[in-house]
Design a protein around this motif. Structure first.
Motif, mmCIF file in Angstrom:
data_model
loop_
_atom_site.group_PDB
_atom_site.id
_atom_site.type_symbol
_atom_site.label_atom_id
_atom_site.label_comp_id
_atom_site.label_asym_id
_atom_site.label_seq_id
_atom_site.Cartn_x
_atom_site.Cartn_y
_atom_site.Cartn_z
ATOM 1 N N PHE A 32 26.267 30.883 76.641
ATOM 2 C CA PHE A 32 27.244 30.082 75.904
ATOM 3 C C PHE A 32 28.288 29.548 76.875
ATOM 4 O O PHE A 32 28.714 30.250 77.791
ATOM 5 N N VAL A 33 28.708 28.307 76.652
ATOM 6 C CA VAL A 33 29.694 27.667 77.513
ATOM 7 C C VAL A 33 30.956 27.392 76.699
ATOM 8 O O VAL A 33 30.917 26.653 75.704
ATOM 9 N N LEU A 34 32.074 27.966 77.111
ATOM 10 C CA LEU A 34 33.359 27.756 76.441
ATOM 11 C C LEU A 34 34.278 26.992 77.382
ATOM 12 O O LEU A 34 34.394 27.339 78.563
ATOM 13 N N LEU A 35 34.942 25.978 76.865
ATOM 14 C CA LEU A 35 35.714 25.083 77.715
ATOM 15 C C LEU A 35 37.124 25.580 78.000
ATOM 16 O O LEU A 35 37.689 25.282 79.060
ATOM 17 N N GLN A 36 37.707 26.313 77.071
ATOM 18 C CA GLN A 36 39.077 26.786 77.223
ATOM 19 C C GLN A 36 39.132 28.297 77.077
ATOM 20 O O GLN A 36 38.264 28.900 76.437
ATOM 21 N N ILE A 37 40.170 28.906 77.611
ATOM 22 C CA ILE A 37 40.304 30.365 77.504
ATOM 23 C C ILE A 37 40.501 30.780 76.052
ATOM 24 O O ILE A 37 40.045 31.849 75.621
ATOM 25 N N ASN A 38 41.143 29.920 75.256
ATOM 26 C CA ASN A 38 41.293 30.220 73.825
ATOM 27 C C ASN A 38 39.941 30.202 73.112
ATOM 28 O O ASN A 38 39.702 30.982 72.186
ATOM 29 N N ASP A 39 39.045 29.307 73.548
ATOM 30 C CA ASP A 39 37.688 29.278 72.993
ATOM 31 C C ASP A 39 36.945 30.560 73.333
ATOM 32 O O ASP A 39 36.204 31.101 72.510
ATOM 33 N N LEU A 40 37.150 31.047 74.557
ATOM 34 C CA LEU A 40 36.526 32.302 74.970
ATOM 35 C C LEU A 40 37.039 33.456 74.122
ATOM 36 O O LEU A 40 36.261 34.321 73.696
ATOM 37 N N ALA A 41 38.328 33.468 73.835
ATOM 38 C CA ALA A 41 38.909 34.529 73.011
ATOM 39 C C ALA A 41 38.306 34.528 71.615
ATOM 40 O O ALA A 41 37.938 35.586 71.082
ATOM 41 N N ILE A 42 38.170 33.349 71.021
ATOM 42 C CA ILE A 42 37.586 33.234 69.681
ATOM 43 C C ILE A 42 36.132 33.689 69.699
ATOM 44 O O ILE A 42 35.674 34.409 68.796
ATOM 45 N N PHE A 43 35.402 33.302 70.729
ATOM 46 C CA PHE A 43 33.997 33.680 70.849
ATOM 47 C C PHE A 43 33.846 35.193 70.957
ATOM 48 O O PHE A 43 33.023 35.806 70.252
ATOM 49 N N LEU A 44 34.613 35.819 71.837
ATOM 50 C CA LEU A 44 34.505 37.272 72.028
ATOM 51 C C LEU A 44 34.903 38.028 70.760
ATOM 52 O O LEU A 44 34.270 39.028 70.402
ATOM 53 N N ARG A 45 35.938 37.548 70.087
ATOM 54 C CA ARG A 45 36.379 38.212 68.854
ATOM 55 C C ARG A 45 35.294 38.146 67.786
ATOM 56 O O ARG A 45 35.020 39.133 67.097
ATOM 57 N N ARG A 46 34.651 36.990 67.658
ATOM 58 C CA ARG A 46 33.579 36.850 66.672
ATOM 59 C C ARG A 46 32.364 37.699 67.051
ATOM 60 O O ARG A 46 31.755 38.345 66.190
ATOM 61 N N ALA A 47 32.009 37.709 68.329
ATOM 62 C CA ALA A 47 30.882 38.519 68.790
ATOM 63 C C ALA A 47 31.124 39.996 68.515
ATOM 64 O O ALA A 47 30.220 40.728 68.084
ATOM 65 N N SER A 48 32.348 40.447 68.727
ATOM 66 C CA SER A 48 32.694 41.842 68.473
ATOM 67 C C SER A 48 32.569 42.189 66.998
ATOM 68 O O SER A 48 32.013 43.238 66.634
#
Length: 259
Positions: free
Chosen positions: A79-95
């Motif tokens: 998965f490719v996330l463009l912003q650090i906030n996008d990464l945070a949302i992705f990790l939170r959802r994955a968790s």
């Protein structure tokens, strides 16, 4: 990847469900958690965050993440996330998904049941009504927790996010499930507002395979209006895994309508 970027990844992971740093080096940061069984290897490429998810928890995790983040998915399953906030949302959802999808709920359930039953010293007592009550209480709470995580704390139909009025509704009723795996499967039902839960539980509403709500003809138009039911209501999303349980619920729904 320099030390500042690695520190940013570690902080983002810690705040979003990946509190353990399993390794950290120039090639990337490997994150994990004591709360679930997935790991996330995060690298940086030209100011983009590349995430590789490793999971022994659920075979459904990748498909759910691609549904949630279709624009971030690559052919190599990263998965490719463009912003650090996008990464945070992705990790939170994955968790959240890792803690709610099949297998992890069952593991947590078995562990808690075993711990509670150890308080009853008499082995014969464990096989009685007490054990049944303990199992049902823990199981229903685990199912609700899993549903809240899977649906993001919001009603599967309306999107209402007031947790006090949300109920975890089984499509195949608890008593009719053949195993704890079925009872604890987050695809066996939906997180619904209290009035929709009551209607779903009594087979006065159901859903078709596309998620469109089916409304019993037993409800008058006036009752539908008061309850806020209309033909436009549908599930916010529906996964293939839902369909087997929905088929079971729909068969009872139509049977009770006499059709």
């Amino acid at each position: 990847m320099n030390i500042l970027k690695r520190a940013l990844i570690e902080k983002t992971g810690h705040e979003n469900g990946f509190e353990n740093i399993l390794s950290s080096h120039d090639d990337g940061v490997l994150l994990g958690s004591a709360l679930h069984g997935i790991q996330a290897l995060i690298a940086e490429d030209n100011y983009r965050w590349i995430v590789d998810i490793h999971s022994e928890v659920s075979k459904y995790l990748y498909s759910e993440l691609t549904r949630c983040f279709p624009n971030a998915t690559r052919p190599d399953r990263k998965f490719v996330l463009l912003q650090i906030n996008d990464l945070a949302i992705f990790l939170r959802r994955a968790s959240k998904l890792a803690q709610s999808l099949p297998n992890q709920l069952a593991v947590d359930y078995d562990k808690q049941v075993t711990e509670e039953l150890t308080h009853f010293a008499d082995a014969e007592t464990k096989a009685t009504e007490i054990e049944r009550i303990v199992r049902q209480r823990i199981g229903q709470q685990k199912f609700r927790d899993g549903m809240l995580q899977y649906w993001g704390g919001a009603c599967a139909v309306t999107g209402v996010d007031v947790t006090e009025v949300l109920r975890a509704s089984h499509a195949k009723p608890w008593a009719e499930c053949k195993s704890d795996t079925e009872r604890l499967d987050v695809f066996n039902g939906f997180l619904l507002c209290a009035h929709l839960d009551a209607l779903f539980d009594r087979f006065l509403i159901s859903f078709d395979d596309k998620g469109q709500m089916l409304i019993s003809p037993k409800l008058s138009q006036n009752q539908r209006d008061i309850l806020g039911l209309n033909d436009d209501l549908c599930l916010r999303w529906i996964a293939d895994r839902h369909l087997l349980y929905l088929d079971y619920h729909r068969a009872k729904f139509f049977d009770l309508q006499g059709g």
